[in-house]
Design an enzyme around this catalytic site. Structure first.
Site, mmCIF file in Angstrom:
data_model
loop_
_atom_site.group_PDB
_atom_site.id
_atom_site.type_symbol
_atom_site.label_atom_id
_atom_site.label_comp_id
_atom_site.label_asym_id
_atom_site.label_seq_id
_atom_site.Cartn_x
_atom_site.Cartn_y
_atom_site.Cartn_z
ATOM 1 N N TYR A 125 0.845 -1.193 0.000
ATOM 2 C CA TYR A 125 0.000 0.000 0.000
ATOM 3 C C TYR A 125 0.881 1.245 0.000
ATOM 4 O O TYR A 125 1.760 1.384 0.860
ATOM 5 C CB TYR A 125 -0.927 0.033 1.217
ATOM 6 C CG TYR A 125 -1.964 1.116 1.052
ATOM 7 C CD1 TYR A 125 -3.198 0.823 0.499
ATOM 8 C CD2 TYR A 125 -1.689 2.434 1.389
ATOM 9 C CE1 TYR A 125 -4.142 1.814 0.288
ATOM 10 C CE2 TYR A 125 -2.618 3.436 1.173
ATOM 11 C CZ TYR A 125 -3.838 3.130 0.626
ATOM 12 O OH TYR A 125 -4.762 4.106 0.403
ATOM 13 N N ASN A 210 -3.362 5.623 6.032
ATOM 14 C CA ASN A 210 -4.100 6.370 7.052
ATOM 15 C C ASN A 210 -4.867 5.407 7.966
ATOM 16 O O ASN A 210 -4.722 4.191 7.858
ATOM 17 C CB ASN A 210 -5.044 7.386 6.391
ATOM 18 C CG ASN A 210 -6.101 6.710 5.529
ATOM 19 O OD1 ASN A 210 -6.370 5.514 5.674
ATOM 20 N ND2 ASN A 210 -6.704 7.466 4.632
ATOM 21 N N GLN A 255 10.868 15.258 12.421
ATOM 22 C CA GLN A 255 9.946 14.184 12.826
ATOM 23 C C GLN A 255 8.523 14.723 12.968
ATOM 24 O O GLN A 255 7.564 14.107 12.520
ATOM 25 C CB GLN A 255 10.411 13.585 14.160
ATOM 26 C CG GLN A 255 10.265 12.088 14.232
ATOM 27 C CD GLN A 255 11.070 11.401 13.159
ATOM 28 O OE1 GLN A 255 12.228 11.731 12.932
ATOM 29 N NE2 GLN A 255 10.459 10.475 12.455
ATOM 30 N N HIS A 258 5.647 15.271 10.109
ATOM 31 C CA HIS A 258 4.872 14.177 9.519
ATOM 32 C C HIS A 258 3.398 14.217 9.922
ATOM 33 O O HIS A 258 2.530 13.856 9.137
ATOM 34 C CB HIS A 258 5.427 12.817 9.968
ATOM 35 C CG HIS A 258 6.579 12.337 9.156
ATOM 36 N ND1 HIS A 258 6.441 11.942 7.854
ATOM 37 C CD2 HIS A 258 7.895 12.170 9.460
ATOM 38 C CE1 HIS A 258 7.625 11.548 7.384
ATOM 39 N NE2 HIS A 258 8.522 11.682 8.332
ATOM 40 N N GLU A 323 10.574 4.493 17.870
ATOM 41 C CA GLU A 323 10.877 4.150 16.480
ATOM 42 C C GLU A 323 12.316 4.558 16.128
ATOM 43 O O GLU A 323 13.077 3.757 15.614
ATOM 44 C CB GLU A 323 9.873 4.883 15.583
ATOM 45 C CG GLU A 323 9.937 4.503 14.130
ATOM 46 C CD GLU A 323 9.024 5.385 13.284
ATOM 47 O OE1 GLU A 323 8.572 6.454 13.770
ATOM 48 O OE2 GLU A 323 8.770 5.013 12.121
ATOM 49 N N HIS A 324 12.649 5.816 16.398
ATOM 50 C CA HIS A 324 13.990 6.322 16.097
ATOM 51 C C HIS A 324 14.662 6.857 17.358
ATOM 52 O O HIS A 324 14.030 7.544 18.144
ATOM 53 C CB HIS A 324 13.936 7.493 15.108
ATOM 54 C CG HIS A 324 13.170 7.225 13.857
ATOM 55 N ND1 HIS A 324 11.884 7.679 13.671
ATOM 56 C CD2 HIS A 324 13.506 6.555 12.728
ATOM 57 C CE1 HIS A 324 11.460 7.298 12.476
ATOM 58 N NE2 HIS A 324 12.410 6.612 11.879
ATOM 59 N N ASP A 357 15.820 7.632 6.435
ATOM 60 C CA ASP A 357 14.565 7.657 5.675
ATOM 61 C C ASP A 357 14.793 7.416 4.192
ATOM 62 O O ASP A 357 13.992 6.780 3.522
ATOM 63 C CB ASP A 357 13.891 9.032 5.811
ATOM 64 C CG ASP A 357 13.166 9.180 7.121
ATOM 65 O OD1 ASP A 357 12.934 8.152 7.775
ATOM 66 O OD2 ASP A 357 12.837 10.324 7.489
ATOM 67 N N GLU A 411 0.660 -37.686 27.513
ATOM 68 C CA GLU A 411 -0.265 -36.645 27.066
ATOM 69 C C GLU A 411 -1.661 -37.207 26.746
ATOM 70 O O GLU A 411 -2.551 -36.472 26.318
ATOM 71 C CB GLU A 411 0.334 -35.900 25.866
ATOM 72 C CG GLU A 411 1.652 -35.224 26.241
ATOM 73 C CD GLU A 411 2.184 -34.240 25.200
ATOM 74 O OE1 GLU A 411 1.632 -34.177 24.093
ATOM 75 O OE2 GLU A 411 3.159 -33.526 25.528
ATOM 76 N N HIS A 416 -1.778 -40.794 18.610
ATOM 77 C CA HIS A 416 -0.392 -40.453 18.281
ATOM 78 C C HIS A 416 0.515 -41.673 18.500
ATOM 79 O O HIS A 416 1.393 -41.961 17.689
ATOM 80 C CB HIS A 416 0.089 -39.297 19.168
ATOM 81 C CG HIS A 416 -0.440 -37.951 18.733
ATOM 82 N ND1 HIS A 416 -1.769 -37.683 18.602
ATOM 83 C CD2 HIS A 416 0.213 -36.801 18.397
ATOM 84 C CE1 HIS A 416 -1.922 -36.414 18.205
ATOM 85 N NE2 HIS A 416 -0.740 -35.862 18.080
#
Lengths: 427, 427
Positions: A125, A210, A255, A258, A323-324, A357, A411, A416
């Protein structure tokens, strides 16, 4: 104006910064659900309807033509082309190292193996309008290409003339994208997840968007894979008295421009620097075309936080898990390994975050909202999937059978146990 | 009785098998939400309340004591201990190869680097009662341990005496688990995600559970990391005329005994084999203690599917993307690389799926419901997280600045451009 906080005052704002999560509203969630089921049911018809509704275009076909791509290649200026090519080369060089290849452990009678295949079809996207970034195309498509993904499809909303920005198409061409579809919004995510008459469904969807797009991705997660549900961007700058306040002020604004919900934070041991940054950002903000966004972001999640020691600052960084992170300390490199929770770390006075970036080669799709505690940057590995392979000969199974039957027994899984024992019944 | 279908008849059941997704009911989702917010708000008090409600125990403290672990080690029989130790060794050997270590690319003026850290605190959910499996403890805890996770916490519901099954505690001890908490259900997931007065929150939650647990994990995903939301188990067996119908029938039942919604499928080119498997499963089912579960699973998602060629069978496998695939063909090994979408592949007549559940060393936490198209088996990588590191000297930034500023300009991000240019303003 950036607020100066002290770590000792347990202020509301500090608390807000430490527990930053962005919650979607139920109303939008419901609308997204409606759009998705409409696309699932009515395919291309629904896509056309929403493209008309949201993008004001009447689309006959969705795919960008060869002609449009040629035109974009003609239109683009040389300087931008060179910059994209240079970025591409760096991104490839960094990401090629991430390619995993599997392994096999064997002896004469058995083997265990990990095989790795690329995910077959991936959708990316790419937002439209002002936030249509060619760098995002490179950052998402190149790792997929290196992984060996067979088909990489971009969905992105067109303008009212039904056109896609040239630099987006050029970046797609450079990165080896298979096709670009002129659709955006939640309905594009639906098309990729479910498929329509003319659009083949994909196996994984990546890329930013978005709130509608983010909620749509969250909704279809499990039917297809998704990268992450990204929140607003963040930077934490760790600085001491040696740092240049103007550099820091500029980085905080980069930053903040944005998004009004972006978070720009400085953590510093120096009172003097704190005040100088406050002043510098006040001075520099005037020339910023996105001044209003920056101001709101500073109000919402911006702060200069005073700490008593670098140690305390590092603890705070690991708690925020941003994030940074930028380190502008006297010996910046020494502190890299002390940071455990972060998407990306930028070291020293001449590594502002935009280097990452656009250009350095590391990925700019990074974990936000504290998810760096458990999430990694987008990588080639996100486009690979693994399968285990087990081979046992009769001899190997015979040697192992007691162990397997003992655990199956514990078990309470008789079936099994039987699947093992039946293979030796006639002996 | 297992139904024999032909791939050419587009039957309802074939369609159901191909589009297998298990949808949660909204009612339970709502209840889980309530429980989670109660835990978030009321901490230990809420945990005690739900433990009394669901597990009928009054807990003073949640943590299993050293004494209880010693007792479990005394109680366990030698054969089971040996089996768990042998399994542990194989699991370690397979998973140690997965440990990633990062890399650095550098020249004299700049560097880009991937650093890898373990996730700090991990929670593992282990079901209680009949589905309390020591193998699940090993499969989830060992990869976390190899990754270097600092604290590994198991949550698991106790019986009415407030006790945990010995084999679970022994497996936890063997795998190096830090602590075991006697809580289960959605409230245990809440405790791990949010933390309480006595329970520290974790960064990631892994492990299987019932619908409540699965929905709780899905709900807190993003606040903490989760492994996957697992659906009912599945096996697809690809077989030709050479295969032994009794082996196959037993393997189908081994999968089906887990759950009425489990899927056991054979894909075969041989009419004769199809009928023989149908008969053999009919004969063998009588001795199965879990006969009723198996019968229901066979009805819901069981089938023998006739195809015209092995090629066609392989395509079908890749379309279903099952958790487990068994290949019982004449030259089984040759077909491994043709399977692109599967959690794990078991090769040849003597590798029934339980070999992987308990012993071979590969992980038994695998993608279900077609998610193998984009998801991998649980691995050491799920407990590691990556951070990018970028260092640019002034010289390096100077060489790169035109490229970076050009792209920033194209994207309309003036603040990004300024963060670069401000560093050269005084020159």
């Amino acid at each position: 104006m950036l607020e100066i906080l002290s770590i000792e005052q347990k202020s509301e704002k500090l608390n807000q910064i430490l527990h930053r999560t962005v919650l979607p509203t139920g109303q939008i969630e419901k609308r997204v659900e409606e759009i998705l089921s409409d696309v699932k049911e009515n395919g291309d018809g629904a896509i056309r309807k929403y493209s008309f509704l949201f993008d004001e275009v009447n689309l006959e076909t969705f795919e960008v033509s060869e002609e449009e791509i040629s035109q974009a290649l003609n239109e683009i200026n040389e300087e931008l082309m060179e910059a994209l090519l240079a970025a591409k080369e760096n991104i490839e060089r960094y990401h090629e190292k991430q390619l995993q290849t599997g392994y096999k452990i064997e002896n004469e009678i058995s083997s265990i193996q990990q095989i790795i295949n690329p995910i077959e079809r991936v959708g990316i996207y790419i937002p439209g309008g002002k936030a249509a970034y060619p760098s995002t195309v490179l950052m998402n498509a190149i790792p997929a290409k290196i992984a060996g993904v067979n088909e990489i499809v971009i969905v992105t909303p067109p303008n009212k003339e039904g056109k896609i920005k040239s630099s987006i198409l050029v970046a797609a061409k450079l990165a080896g994208v298979s096709k670009v579809l002129k659709i955006g919004g939640a309905h594009a995510i639906g098309a990729l997840a479910y498929g329509t008459e003319t659009i083949q469904r994909v196996d994984k969807i990546v890329g930013p968007g978005n709130l509608y797009v983010a909620l749509a991705k969250k909704n279809v997660s499990g039917i297809v894979g998704i990268d992450m549900v990204a929140g607003p961007t963040e930077v934490v700058i760790l600085a001491d008295e040696h740092a240049n306040e103007r550099f820091i002020a500029a980085d905080l604004m980069a930053q903040a421009e944005h998004d009004e919900m972006a978070s720009s934070i400085v953590i510093t041991t120096s009172n003097e620097l704190a005040e100088k940054i406050q002043q510098a950002s006040h001075d520099l903000i005037e020339e910023q075309p996105r001044k209003e966004i920056i101001q709101k972001a500073f109000e919402n999640y911006g702060a200069i936080i005073k700490v008593n020691s670098i140690e305390e600052g590092l603890n705070l960084v690991n708690k925020i898990a941003p994030e940074h992170v930028e380190i502008l300390l006297k010996d910046s490199e020494e502190y890299v390994t002390k940071i455990k929770n972060a998407g990306a770390i930028f070291v020293g006075d001449y590594t502002p975050e935009p280097v990452g970036d656009y250009y350095a080669g590391t990925n700019h799709t990074l974990p936000t909202s504290g998810t760096a505690r458990f999430t990694s940057p987008l990588s080639v590995n996100d486009f690979q999937k693994k399968t285990s392979v087990v081979y046992y000969s009769k001899e190997a199974l015979k040697a192992a059978r007691n162990y397997i039957e003992t655990i199956a027994n514990e078990e309470g899984l008789f079936g099994h146990k039987k699947a093992i024992s039946i293979r030796f019944e006639e002996e």
